[in-house]
Design a protein around this motif. Structure first.
Motif, PDB file in Angstrom:
ATOM      1  N   ALA A   1       1.028  -1.143  -0.409  1.00  0.00           N
ATOM      2  CA  ALA A   1      -0.102  -0.051   0.621  1.00  0.00           C
ATOM      3  C   ALA A   1       1.111   1.165  -0.203  1.00  0.00           C
ATOM      4  O   ALA A   1       0.451   2.142   0.614  1.00  0.00           O
ATOM      5  N   ARG A   2       1.604   1.613  -1.068  1.00  0.00           N
ATOM      6  CA  ARG A   2       3.086   2.536  -0.984  1.00  0.00           C
ATOM      7  C   ARG A   2       2.331   2.936  -2.403  1.00  0.00           C
ATOM      8  O   ARG A   2       2.574   2.538  -3.454  1.00  0.00           O
ATOM      9  N   ASP A   3       2.715   4.411  -2.488  1.00  0.00           N
ATOM     10  CA  ASP A   3       2.419   4.976  -3.664  1.00  0.00           C
ATOM     11  C   ASP A   3       4.063   4.975  -4.317  1.00  0.00           C
ATOM     12  O   ASP A   3       4.591   4.166  -3.971  1.00  0.00           O
ATOM     13  N   PHE A   4       4.229   5.260  -5.319  1.00  0.00           N
ATOM     14  CA  PHE A   4       5.287   5.796  -6.157  1.00  0.00           C
ATOM     15  C   PHE A   4       5.513   7.389  -7.048  1.00  0.00           C
ATOM     16  O   PHE A   4       4.009   7.069  -6.943  1.00  0.00           O
ATOM     17  N   GLY A   5       6.672   7.504  -7.570  1.00  0.00           N
ATOM     18  CA  GLY A   5       6.171   8.931  -8.387  1.00  0.00           C
ATOM     19  C   GLY A   5       6.061   8.477  -9.347  1.00  0.00           C
ATOM     20  O   GLY A   5       6.374   7.280 -10.739  1.00  0.00           O
ATOM     21  N   ILE A   6       5.330   9.138 -10.585  1.00  0.00           N
ATOM     22  CA  ILE A   6       5.530   9.301 -11.346  1.00  0.00           C
ATOM     23  C   ILE A   6       5.687  10.767 -11.722  1.00  0.00           C
ATOM     24  O   ILE A   6       5.525  11.717 -11.975  1.00  0.00           O
ATOM     25  N   CYS A   7       6.696  10.669 -13.121  1.00  0.00           N
ATOM     26  CA  CYS A   7       7.186  11.936 -13.553  1.00  0.00           C
ATOM     27  C   CYS A   7       7.483  11.893 -14.903  1.00  0.00           C
ATOM     28  O   CYS A   7       7.276  10.928 -15.760  1.00  0.00           O
ATOM     29  N   LEU A   8       7.610  13.431 -15.714  1.00  0.00           N
ATOM     30  CA  LEU A   8       7.929  13.421 -16.862  1.00  0.00           C
ATOM     31  C   LEU A   8       9.436  12.910 -17.902  1.00  0.00           C
ATOM     32  O   LEU A   8      10.008  13.152 -16.685  1.00  0.00           O
ATOM     33  N   ILE A   9       9.801  12.872 -18.636  1.00  0.00           N
ATOM     34  CA  ILE A   9      11.000  11.779 -19.286  1.00  0.00           C
ATOM     35  C   ILE A   9      11.440  13.135 -19.593  1.00  0.00           C
ATOM     36  O   ILE A   9      10.711  13.800 -20.350  1.00  0.00           O
ATOM     37  N   ARG A  10      12.046  14.233 -18.819  1.00  0.00           N
ATOM     38  CA  ARG A  10      12.451  15.232 -19.283  1.00  0.00           C
ATOM     39  C   ARG A  10      13.198  14.503 -20.810  1.00  0.00           C
ATOM     40  O   ARG A  10      13.680  15.834 -21.940  1.00  0.00           O
ATOM     41  N   SER A  11      14.317  13.726 -21.094  1.00  0.00           N
ATOM     42  CA  SER A  11      15.159  13.449 -21.798  1.00  0.00           C
ATOM     43  C   SER A  11      15.577  12.722 -22.254  1.00  0.00           C
ATOM     44  O   SER A  11      15.397  11.246 -20.738  1.00  0.00           O
ATOM     45  N   GLY A  12      15.646  11.533 -23.053  1.00  0.00           N
ATOM     46  CA  GLY A  12      16.253  10.031 -23.190  1.00  0.00           C
ATOM     47  C   GLY A  12      15.307   9.094 -23.280  1.00  0.00           C
ATOM     48  O   GLY A  12      14.377   9.919 -23.693  1.00  0.00           O
ATOM     49  N   ALA A  13      15.168   8.075 -23.796  1.00  0.00           N
ATOM     50  CA  ALA A  13      14.464   6.999 -23.794  1.00  0.00           C
ATOM     51  C   ALA A  13      13.916   6.008 -23.051  1.00  0.00           C
ATOM     52  O   ALA A  13      14.412   6.632 -21.316  1.00  0.00           O
ATOM     53  N   GLU A  14      12.168   5.498 -22.662  1.00  0.00           N
ATOM     54  CA  GLU A  14      11.712   5.400 -21.788  1.00  0.00           C
ATOM     55  C   GLU A  14      11.990   3.567 -21.542  1.00  0.00           C
ATOM     56  O   GLU A  14      11.912   3.130 -20.307  1.00  0.00           O
ATOM     57  N   VAL A  15      12.530   3.042 -22.443  1.00  0.00           N
ATOM     58  CA  VAL A  15      13.041   1.596 -21.539  1.00  0.00           C
ATOM     59  C   VAL A  15      14.642   1.820 -21.786  1.00  0.00           C
ATOM     60  O   VAL A  15      15.757   2.818 -21.362  1.00  0.00           O
ATOM     61  N   ARG A  16      14.982   0.930 -20.689  1.00  0.00           N
ATOM     62  CA  ARG A  16      16.094   1.239 -19.903  1.00  0.00           C
ATOM     63  C   ARG A  16      16.936   1.668 -19.224  1.00  0.00           C
ATOM     64  O   ARG A  16      15.983   2.573 -18.654  1.00  0.00           O
ATOM     65  N   GLN A  17      17.888   2.440 -19.450  1.00  0.00           N
ATOM     66  CA  GLN A  17      18.728   3.322 -18.117  1.00  0.00           C
ATOM     67  C   GLN A  17      18.915   4.844 -18.647  1.00  0.00           C
ATOM     68  O   GLN A  17      18.945   5.552 -18.325  1.00  0.00           O
ATOM     69  N   GLY A  18      17.651   4.808 -20.182  1.00  0.00           N
ATOM     70  CA  GLY A  18      18.123   6.328 -20.575  1.00  0.00           C
ATOM     71  C   GLY A  18      17.249   7.588 -20.131  1.00  0.00           C
ATOM     72  O   GLY A  18      17.920   8.532 -21.105  1.00  0.00           O
ATOM     73  N   ALA A  19      16.060   7.125 -19.045  1.00  0.00           N
ATOM     74  CA  ALA A  19      15.426   8.240 -19.207  1.00  0.00           C
ATOM     75  C   ALA A  19      15.912   9.819 -18.385  1.00  0.00           C
ATOM     76  O   ALA A  19      16.591   8.744 -17.105  1.00  0.00           O
ATOM     77  N   VAL A  20      16.059  10.900 -18.158  1.00  0.00           N
ATOM     78  CA  VAL A  20      16.363  11.988 -17.395  1.00  0.00           C
ATOM     79  C   VAL A  20      14.695  12.399 -17.114  1.00  0.00           C
ATOM     80  O   VAL A  20      13.947  12.211 -17.508  1.00  0.00           O
ATOM     81  N   PRO A  21      14.067  12.003 -15.651  1.00  0.00           N
ATOM     82  CA  PRO A  21      12.896  12.739 -15.078  1.00  0.00           C
ATOM     83  C   PRO A  21      13.171  14.037 -14.871  1.00  0.00           C
ATOM     84  O   PRO A  21      14.430  14.320 -14.321  1.00  0.00           O
ATOM     85  N   ALA A  22      12.177  14.538 -15.031  1.00  0.00           N
ATOM     86  CA  ALA A  22      11.728  16.260 -15.230  1.00  0.00           C
ATOM     87  C   ALA A  22      12.212  16.392 -13.085  1.00  0.00           C
ATOM     88  O   ALA A  22      12.102  15.093 -12.751  1.00  0.00           O
ATOM     89  N   GLY A  23      11.563  17.120 -12.981  1.00  0.00           N
ATOM     90  CA  GLY A  23      12.787  17.835 -11.612  1.00  0.00           C
ATOM     91  C   GLY A  23      11.126  17.501 -10.761  1.00  0.00           C
ATOM     92  O   GLY A  23      11.317  17.593  -9.236  1.00  0.00           O
TER      93      GLY A  23
END
Length: 189
Positions: free
Chosen positions: A42-64
């Motif tokens: 019963a824990r929330d998680f964060g949703i962030c817009l991808i500021r740059s990079g790809a959605e897959v693997r470790q390429g995405a950089v989140p908005a602040g």
């Protein structure tokens, strides 16, 4: 709720607003595991817009700035989980990193916005809110912040404009910018 904590991030090319609903199809193992743990504990998680990079693997950089999400409905089929999440509090990312395939962030939750009446100049947005929420009685009880969050979630605008709306801390200014976007002022958020 704690004001400063570590939370997993779901990085997307869309924005979730407090009180907003978002339907997601989850099929990547890292996110299936994250959602499973969220439901189990019963824990929330964060949703962030991808500021740059790809959605897959470790390429995405989140908005602040992002929004905490709570799973409110779920179901699935053959390796795909269908969930609906509801936006909770907004937060700022203090620091973040990938742990394995999943982004984790130290976040600071924002305080709730002030409860202000819907300004007179925003009354032309009431029919849109009635259409979105389906109940004129509920709409008449909305304050400027709640009205703006519901409108911003449904707004047919680029994710970058929606991110700017999410980051605003003045609910009346958010409504003003939504009205501008609805009149065709793309990039004016």
């Amino acid at each position: 709720m704690e004001n400063d904590r570590v939370t997993p991030l779901f990085l997307l090319r869309t924005v979730l607003f407090p009180q907003g609903l978002l339907a997601l199809r989850v099929f990547e193992p890292r996110y299936l595991d994250m959602i499973s743990a969220s439901l189990r504990h019963a824990r929330d998680f964060g949703i962030c817009l991808i500021r740059s990079g790809a959605e897959v693997r470790q390429g995405a950089v989140p908005a602040g700035v992002g929004t905490l999400a709570r799973v409110v409905d779920w179901g699935g089929e053959a390796g795909v989980l269908h969930i609906q999440v509801e936006g909770q509090e907004r937060f700022s990312i203090i620091d973040w990193e990938y742990q394995g395939q999943l982004a984790q962030a130290q976040i600071k939750c924002w305080p709730a916005e002030p409860i202000l009446p819907l300004p007179r100049e925003a009354r032309d947005l009431l029919p849109i809110l009635v259409e979105l929420l389906g109940d004129a009685g509920v709409v008449r009880q909305l304050d400027a912040s709640s009205a703006g969050m519901h409108l911003a979630q449904a707004l047919p605008a680029p994710a970058e404009d929606k991110q700017r709306l999410l980051e605003l801390q003045d609910p009346v200014e958010r409504l003003r910018r939504i009205r501008t976007l609805l009149r065709g002022g793309a990039g004016q958020a």
